[in-house]
Design an enzyme around this catalytic site. Structure first.
Site, mmCIF file in Angstrom:
data_model
loop_
_atom_site.group_PDB
_atom_site.id
_atom_site.type_symbol
_atom_site.label_atom_id
_atom_site.label_comp_id
_atom_site.label_asym_id
_atom_site.label_seq_id
_atom_site.Cartn_x
_atom_site.Cartn_y
_atom_site.Cartn_z
ATOM 1 N N ARG A 1 -6.868 -10.695 3.074
ATOM 2 C CA ARG A 1 -6.581 -9.266 2.884
ATOM 3 C C ARG A 1 -7.661 -8.606 2.035
ATOM 4 O O ARG A 1 -8.079 -7.474 2.309
ATOM 5 C CB ARG A 1 -5.209 -9.086 2.251
ATOM 6 C CG ARG A 1 -4.775 -7.620 2.144
ATOM 7 C CD ARG A 1 -3.299 -7.492 1.819
ATOM 8 N NE ARG A 1 -2.483 -7.996 2.914
ATOM 9 C CZ ARG A 1 -1.792 -9.150 2.874
ATOM 10 N NH1 ARG A 1 -1.806 -9.899 1.784
ATOM 11 N NH2 ARG A 1 -1.104 -9.542 3.912
ATOM 12 N N LYS B 1 -7.276 -14.349 -6.208
ATOM 13 C CA LYS B 1 -6.843 -14.374 -4.812
ATOM 14 C C LYS B 1 -7.367 -13.159 -4.063
ATOM 15 O O LYS B 1 -7.881 -13.279 -2.942
ATOM 16 C CB LYS B 1 -5.318 -14.419 -4.726
ATOM 17 C CG LYS B 1 -4.799 -14.451 -3.286
ATOM 18 C CD LYS B 1 -3.288 -14.383 -3.232
ATOM 19 C CE LYS B 1 -2.809 -14.299 -1.787
ATOM 20 N NZ LYS B 1 -1.349 -14.092 -1.683
ATOM 21 N N ASP C 1 -1.668 -6.059 9.507
ATOM 22 C CA ASP C 1 -0.915 -7.108 10.201
ATOM 23 C C ASP C 1 -1.605 -8.417 9.887
ATOM 24 O O ASP C 1 -2.823 -8.551 10.084
ATOM 25 C CB ASP C 1 -0.857 -6.877 11.712
ATOM 26 C CG ASP C 1 0.280 -7.686 12.340
ATOM 27 O OD1 ASP C 1 1.431 -7.497 11.927
ATOM 28 O OD2 ASP C 1 0.013 -8.511 13.238
ATOM 29 N N ASN D 1 5.544 -3.034 1.222
ATOM 30 C CA ASN D 1 5.236 -4.175 0.378
ATOM 31 C C ASN D 1 4.531 -3.684 -0.888
ATOM 32 O O ASN D 1 3.424 -3.142 -0.831
ATOM 33 C CB ASN D 1 4.341 -5.163 1.144
ATOM 34 C CG ASN D 1 4.063 -6.429 0.375
ATOM 35 O OD1 ASN D 1 3.496 -6.387 -0.698
ATOM 36 N ND2 ASN D 1 4.449 -7.556 0.941
#
Length: 215
Positions: free
Chosen positions: A204, A198, A86, A25
């Site tokens: 995250r 964000k 995850d 990603n």
């Protein structure tokens, strides 16, 4: 040697090495690189795809298990320390689904439009029963870092991001369930936030900061 001393020594020994990110990603890769640079860790993060490492089989029953599985898989094939992420969305009123299956909730892995549509549909009975009650949601991110494939003491970091689930998507940014994830304090969805904002408050972002603190 104490656990704290072991972690400190291992981190010091590893900081000159390449570490594998058990993901392809690009967004995650950019975020790791930026935050590691800000923390002045002399580490090069390499996505597993650059090393021809295929995705691990995620057959764990929790975010923690799957993060460790992915980290060990990438480390075993590369011979390098590895970090795995995850993450997913948990909605308590539907048994914490989509949970670890968030990316493939509607059947097709990574199909955000179908996953969001399924979540809206699955929450409809609850909305009909309690039309004036917000539906709580929780973004979860677990990071696992192993110094080698059989590391008996993985470093685990977890971030939790609380919000509410909307009936309709709103916002053009982000990915996954971000357009449905409403943040009452900010009066915005996750998809409406800038990348910088964000990362500062997300699950995250929190998990990465915890990981860095342990390193």
């Amino acid at each position: 040697m104490s656990i704290a001393a072991l972690l400190s020594e291992s981190a010091q020994n590893d900081t000159q090495n390449e570490w594998v990110l058990a993901s392809n990603n690009n967004g995650k890769l950019a975020e790791f690189k930026r935050l590691f640079a800000e923390a002045h860790l002399d580490v090069t993060i390499v996505p597993q795809g650059q090393l021809n490492i295929e995705d691990a089989i995620e057959d764990g029953l929790s975010f923690v298990e799957n993060a460790i599985i992915k980290a060990r898989h990438a480390s075993r094939i590369s011979g390098l320390p590895a970090i795995a992420d995850d993450s997913g969305l948990c909605v308590p009123v539907i048994g914490n689904a989509p949970g670890i299956y968030s990316a493939r909730y509607a059947g097709d892995h990574g199909n955000d439009e179908k996953n969001n549509a399924k979540l809206i549909k699955d929450l409809q009975p609850t909305r009909e029963q309690r039309p004036d009650t917000p539906i709580d949601g929780l973004f979860v991110c677990v990071l696992a870092m192993v110094r080698h494939a059989d590391d008996p003491l993985p470093i685990i970091a977890q971030g939790l991001w609380h919000g509410e689930i909307l009936e309709k998507p709103h916002g053009d940014g982000g990915f996954g369930y971000d357009p449905l994830f409403w943040l009452p304090d900010l009066q915005a969805t996750a998809a409406s936030l800038s990348a910088v904002d964000k990362n500062r408050v997300s699950h995250r972002g929190q998990a990465i900061q915890q990981l860095l603190a342990q390193l």
